[in-house]
Write a protein that holds these residues in place. Structure first.
Motif, PDB file in Angstrom:
ATOM      1  N   UNK A  84       0.829  -1.203   0.000  1.00 24.79           N
ATOM      2  CA  UNK A  84       0.000   0.000   0.000  1.00 24.79           C
ATOM      3  C   UNK A  84       0.867   1.259   0.000  1.00 24.79           C
ATOM      4  N   UNK A  85       1.998   1.215   0.721  1.00 22.34           N
ATOM      5  CA  UNK A  85       2.892   2.373   0.744  1.00 22.34           C
ATOM      6  C   UNK A  85       3.503   2.640  -0.630  1.00 22.34           C
ATOM      7  N   UNK A  86       3.760   1.580  -1.378  1.00 26.76           N
ATOM      8  CA  UNK A  86       4.361   1.751  -2.700  1.00 26.76           C
ATOM      9  C   UNK A  86       3.317   1.984  -3.786  1.00 26.76           C
ATOM     10  N   UNK A  87       2.052   1.943  -3.398  1.00 31.28           N
ATOM     11  CA  UNK A  87       0.985   2.179  -4.365  1.00 31.28           C
ATOM     12  C   UNK A  87       0.833   1.061  -5.369  1.00 31.28           C
ATOM     13  N   UNK A  88       1.321  -0.128  -5.032  1.00 36.97           N
ATOM     14  CA  UNK A  88       1.249  -1.255  -5.948  1.00 36.97           C
ATOM     15  C   UNK A  88       0.364  -2.349  -5.376  1.00 36.97           C
ATOM     16  N   UNK A  89      -0.222  -3.135  -6.269  1.00 41.10           N
ATOM     17  CA  UNK A  89      -0.953  -4.320  -5.861  1.00 41.10           C
ATOM     18  C   UNK A  89      -0.239  -5.518  -6.474  1.00 41.10           C
ATOM     19  N   UNK A  90       0.367  -6.323  -5.628  1.00 42.85           N
ATOM     20  CA  UNK A  90       1.127  -7.468  -6.111  1.00 42.85           C
ATOM     21  C   UNK A  90       1.023  -8.573  -5.072  1.00 42.85           C
ATOM     22  N   UNK A  91       1.780  -9.617  -5.289  1.00 45.86           N
ATOM     23  CA  UNK A  91       1.766 -10.718  -4.345  1.00 45.86           C
ATOM     24  C   UNK A  91       0.857 -11.831  -4.799  1.00 45.86           C
ATOM     25  N   UNK A  92       0.243 -12.521  -3.851  1.00 44.05           N
ATOM     26  CA  UNK A  92      -0.574 -13.676  -4.178  1.00 44.05           C
ATOM     27  C   UNK A  92      -1.878 -13.629  -3.397  1.00 44.05           C
ATOM     28  N   UNK A  93      -2.851 -14.355  -3.908  1.00 40.36           N
ATOM     29  CA  UNK A  93      -4.185 -14.417  -3.303  1.00 40.36           C
ATOM     30  C   UNK A  93      -4.674 -15.850  -3.383  1.00 40.36           C
ATOM     31  N   UNK A  94      -5.242 -16.341  -2.286  1.00 39.54           N
ATOM     32  CA  UNK A  94      -5.785 -17.700  -2.259  1.00 39.54           C
ATOM     33  C   UNK A  94      -7.307 -17.604  -2.200  1.00 39.54           C
ATOM     34  N   UNK A  95      -7.945 -18.048  -3.289  1.00 38.66           N
ATOM     35  CA  UNK A  95      -9.392 -17.933  -3.442  1.00 38.66           C
ATOM     36  C   UNK A  95     -10.024 -19.311  -3.387  1.00 38.66           C
ATOM     37  N   UNK A  96     -11.019 -19.484  -2.537  1.00 38.43           N
ATOM     38  CA  UNK A  96     -11.722 -20.756  -2.444  1.00 38.43           C
ATOM     39  C   UNK A  96     -13.127 -20.646  -3.012  1.00 38.43           C
ATOM     40  N   UNK A  97     -13.600 -21.712  -3.635  1.00 39.47           N
ATOM     41  CA  UNK A  97     -14.982 -21.746  -4.127  1.00 39.47           C
ATOM     42  C   UNK A  97     -15.572 -23.126  -3.894  1.00 39.47           C
ATOM     43  N   UNK A  98     -16.892 -23.167  -3.834  1.00 41.37           N
ATOM     44  CA  UNK A  98     -17.581 -24.451  -3.800  1.00 41.37           C
ATOM     45  C   UNK A  98     -17.283 -25.192  -5.100  1.00 41.37           C
TER      46      UNK A  98
END
Length: 292
Positions: A84-98
């Motif tokens: 957030x400080x660098x104004x960037x959106x990066x990294x990883x996300x773990x999304x679960x679904x039925x």
């Protein structure tokens, strides 16, 4: 003490075995066992009682566990603040679904997120809702679309997008096709096809028939609504799903189950979500209509 040791500790505690924790974390069982043993040696306390067929957490483990969770959550928060400080959106996300999710709006929201945040890698886990909810609470998932018949844990924030009762699904030429409702007593006399234990539909079926003091155990538990509907069309039995799941099948009719407990589909996220998790939740909320 290393972070991955704390991660292994939490996974074994949540899943109840070293084997299940290793499978969930995609590492070897021997690696999980060795690292937890190193952590125990460093702390000077046994964290788990190991038996031939089971593992249980010790009193010392119960004392350490919440601090391990807090440490892992803090590391995630540091990464979020940095982004957030660098104004960037990066990294990883773990999304679960039925399993087999075909809810209108879900794929549209997912695609919108990918267009807006191409720097975020997303891993998708399909599973029964009970395990998805455990994964959220344990911090192994960031966001999940879950089905449930009971209230979600207080640590989980959720937006319910579908809420509806159960329906008995039969072919249009079935003797029940013109009925207004079907009771649990009726279902007890039929060959019932439904979803497995751990799903919202199955939990609602169990609760509904328990309230009616009737035992209804499906003869077939398929992992996707589409499989249940296909079997119903082939004359294999009566499907117990929701009316929405049977939409668009001209050869089938959905009849309300009398006094049904409602099953809900909710967009859920754990406490203190990352920036990526908040963005995914916002994208999916835009395309998933909240239940009224």
């Amino acid at each position: 003490m290393e972070l991955h040791q704390l991660k292994y500790l939490v996974a074994v505690a949540d899943l109840g075995s070293f084997t299940a924790a290793a499978a969930d974390l995609h590492v070897s069982q021997s690696g999980v066992s060795a690292q937890v043993a190193k952590l125990e040696h460093e702390l000077g306390h046994r964290l788990f009682d190991r038996r031939a067929r089971s593992v249980s957490i010790t009193d010392a483990g119960l004392e350490v566990l919440p601090h391990a969770r807090a440490a892992l959550a803090s590391v995630t928060t540091i990464g979020t603040v940095s982004d957030e400080l660098s104004g960037m959106m990066r990294g990883s996300l773990r999304l679960g679904t039925v399993i087999g999710c075909t809810v209108p709006g879900y794929l549209a929201g997912f695609a919108a997120f990918r267009r807006s945040y191409p720097g975020v890698s997303v891993s998708v886990v399909e599973d029964n809702s009970d395990r998805l909810i455990v994964g959220l609470a344990a911090g192994r998932l960031d966001v999940a679309l879950v089905a449930h018949a009971e209230d979600l844990p207080a640590t989980i924030t959720a937006l319910t997008v579908i809420r509806e009762p159960l329906a008995a699904v039969v072919p249009t030429d079935h003797p029940w096709a013109d009925r207004d409702t079907v009771s649990c007593a009726d279902l007890a006399e039929a060959t019932v096809l439904s979803l497995p234990a751990g799903t919202g539909v199955r939990s609602a079926l169990t609760a509904t028939c328990a309230a009616a003091h009737v035992d209804v155990t499906p003869s077939v538990a398929a992992y996707s609504p589409e499989a249940v509907l296909a079997l119903v069309e082939l004359g294999s039995g009566v499907g117990v799903l929701t009316a929405t799941m049977a939409d668009g099948r001209a050869t089938l009719v959905a009849i309300p189950v009398a006094d049904s407990v409602q099953t809900s589909l909710s967009l859920a996220s754990a406490s203190a979500p990352s920036a990526a998790a908040r963005a995914m939740t916002a994208a999916l909320t835009e395309t998933l209509a909240p239940a009224r």
